[in-house]
Design a protein around this motif. Sequence first.
Motif, short mmCIF file in Angstrom:
data_model
loop_
_atom_site.label_atom_id
_atom_site.label_comp_id
_atom_site.label_asym_id
_atom_site.label_seq_id
_atom_site.Cartn_x
_atom_site.Cartn_y
_atom_site.Cartn_z
N ILE A 1 3.89 0.73 -8.46
CA ILE A 1 4.38 0.72 -7.09
C ILE A 1 3.25 1.25 -6.21
CG2 ILE A 1 6.05 1.66 -5.45
CD1 ILE A 1 7.97 2.02 -7.86
N ALA A 2 2.88 0.47 -5.19
CA ALA A 2 1.92 0.91 -4.18
C ALA A 2 2.76 1.19 -2.93
CB ALA A 2 0.87 -0.17 -3.93
N PRO A 3 3.13 2.46 -2.68
CA PRO A 3 4.16 2.79 -1.69
C PRO A 3 3.73 2.75 -0.22
CG PRO A 3 3.31 4.79 -2.67
CD PRO A 3 2.65 3.64 -3.39
N GLY B 1 -5.54 -6.33 11.39
CA GLY B 1 -4.40 -5.73 12.06
C GLY B 1 -3.04 -6.18 11.55
N THR B 2 -3.00 -6.91 10.45
CA THR B 2 -1.74 -7.37 9.88
C THR B 2 -1.20 -6.32 8.91
OG1 THR B 2 -2.49 -9.67 10.00
CG2 THR B 2 -0.62 -9.21 8.55
N PRO B 3 -0.06 -5.69 9.22
CA PRO B 3 0.50 -4.73 8.27
C PRO B 3 1.05 -5.45 7.03
CG PRO B 3 1.87 -4.87 10.27
CD PRO B 3 0.72 -5.80 10.45
N HIS B 4 0.82 -4.86 5.86
CA HIS B 4 1.34 -5.42 4.61
C HIS B 4 1.57 -4.30 3.60
CE1 HIS B 4 -3.06 -5.62 4.66
NE2 HIS B 4 -3.06 -5.54 3.35
N GLY B 5 2.62 -4.49 2.79
CA GLY B 5 3.04 -3.48 1.84
C GLY B 5 4.34 -2.85 2.31
N VAL C 1 -8.74 1.26 -8.10
CA VAL C 1 -9.13 1.00 -6.71
C VAL C 1 -9.27 2.35 -6.02
CG1 VAL C 1 -8.39 0.03 -4.50
CG2 VAL C 1 -8.04 -1.28 -6.60
N PRO C 2 -10.44 2.64 -5.43
CA PRO C 2 -10.61 3.94 -4.75
C PRO C 2 -9.53 4.15 -3.70
CG PRO C 2 -12.71 2.79 -4.93
CD PRO C 2 -11.65 1.81 -5.36
N GLY C 3 -8.83 5.27 -3.80
CA GLY C 3 -7.77 5.60 -2.86
C GLY C 3 -6.49 4.80 -3.08
N GLY C 4 -6.46 3.97 -4.12
CA GLY C 4 -5.29 3.14 -4.39
C GLY C 4 -4.23 3.86 -5.20
N ALA C 5 -3.09 3.22 -5.32
CA ALA C 5 -1.99 3.77 -6.10
C ALA C 5 -2.33 3.74 -7.58
CB ALA C 5 -0.71 2.97 -5.83
#
Length: 126
Positions: free
Chosen positions: A60-62, A105-109, A24-28
């Motif tokens: 882990i996607a931090p 606008g929903t934060p997740h992770g 994924v571009p820019g992903g962990a």
Amino acid sequence: MTVTLLKPDVPYHDIDIAQGWVPVPGGALGVEQKLLSGALDEAGKRGVRTRLIRFQPGTIAPDTFLHDYWEEVYLMEGTLIMGCDPDGTGGARHSAPGYACRPPGTPHGPFASPDGCVFFEIQYYV
């Protein structure tokens, strides 16, 4: 009445679940995608993207994610830990099957997947 298509017609076809994954571009590290259809233009704030996302075991996607488009996810297989610490500890453990709809606008992770997982994802602007 004129109908505007959000994305082109995609005839039914088999999907090779073992091949064709890309980071994924820019992903962990360990988070991969397989694009199924569409495109999401974040700069132009339009479009719709449908894809599969795979976390390799131990991923882990931090980061905490926050975006201005809708996102729906269906956990197809495996286990995904949501809301863990950036090092992968804590959080809520979810096993397939599972579903979430995240308005803009929903934060997740952060996320972690000790054993790996695959989910179906649709992201779109309205």
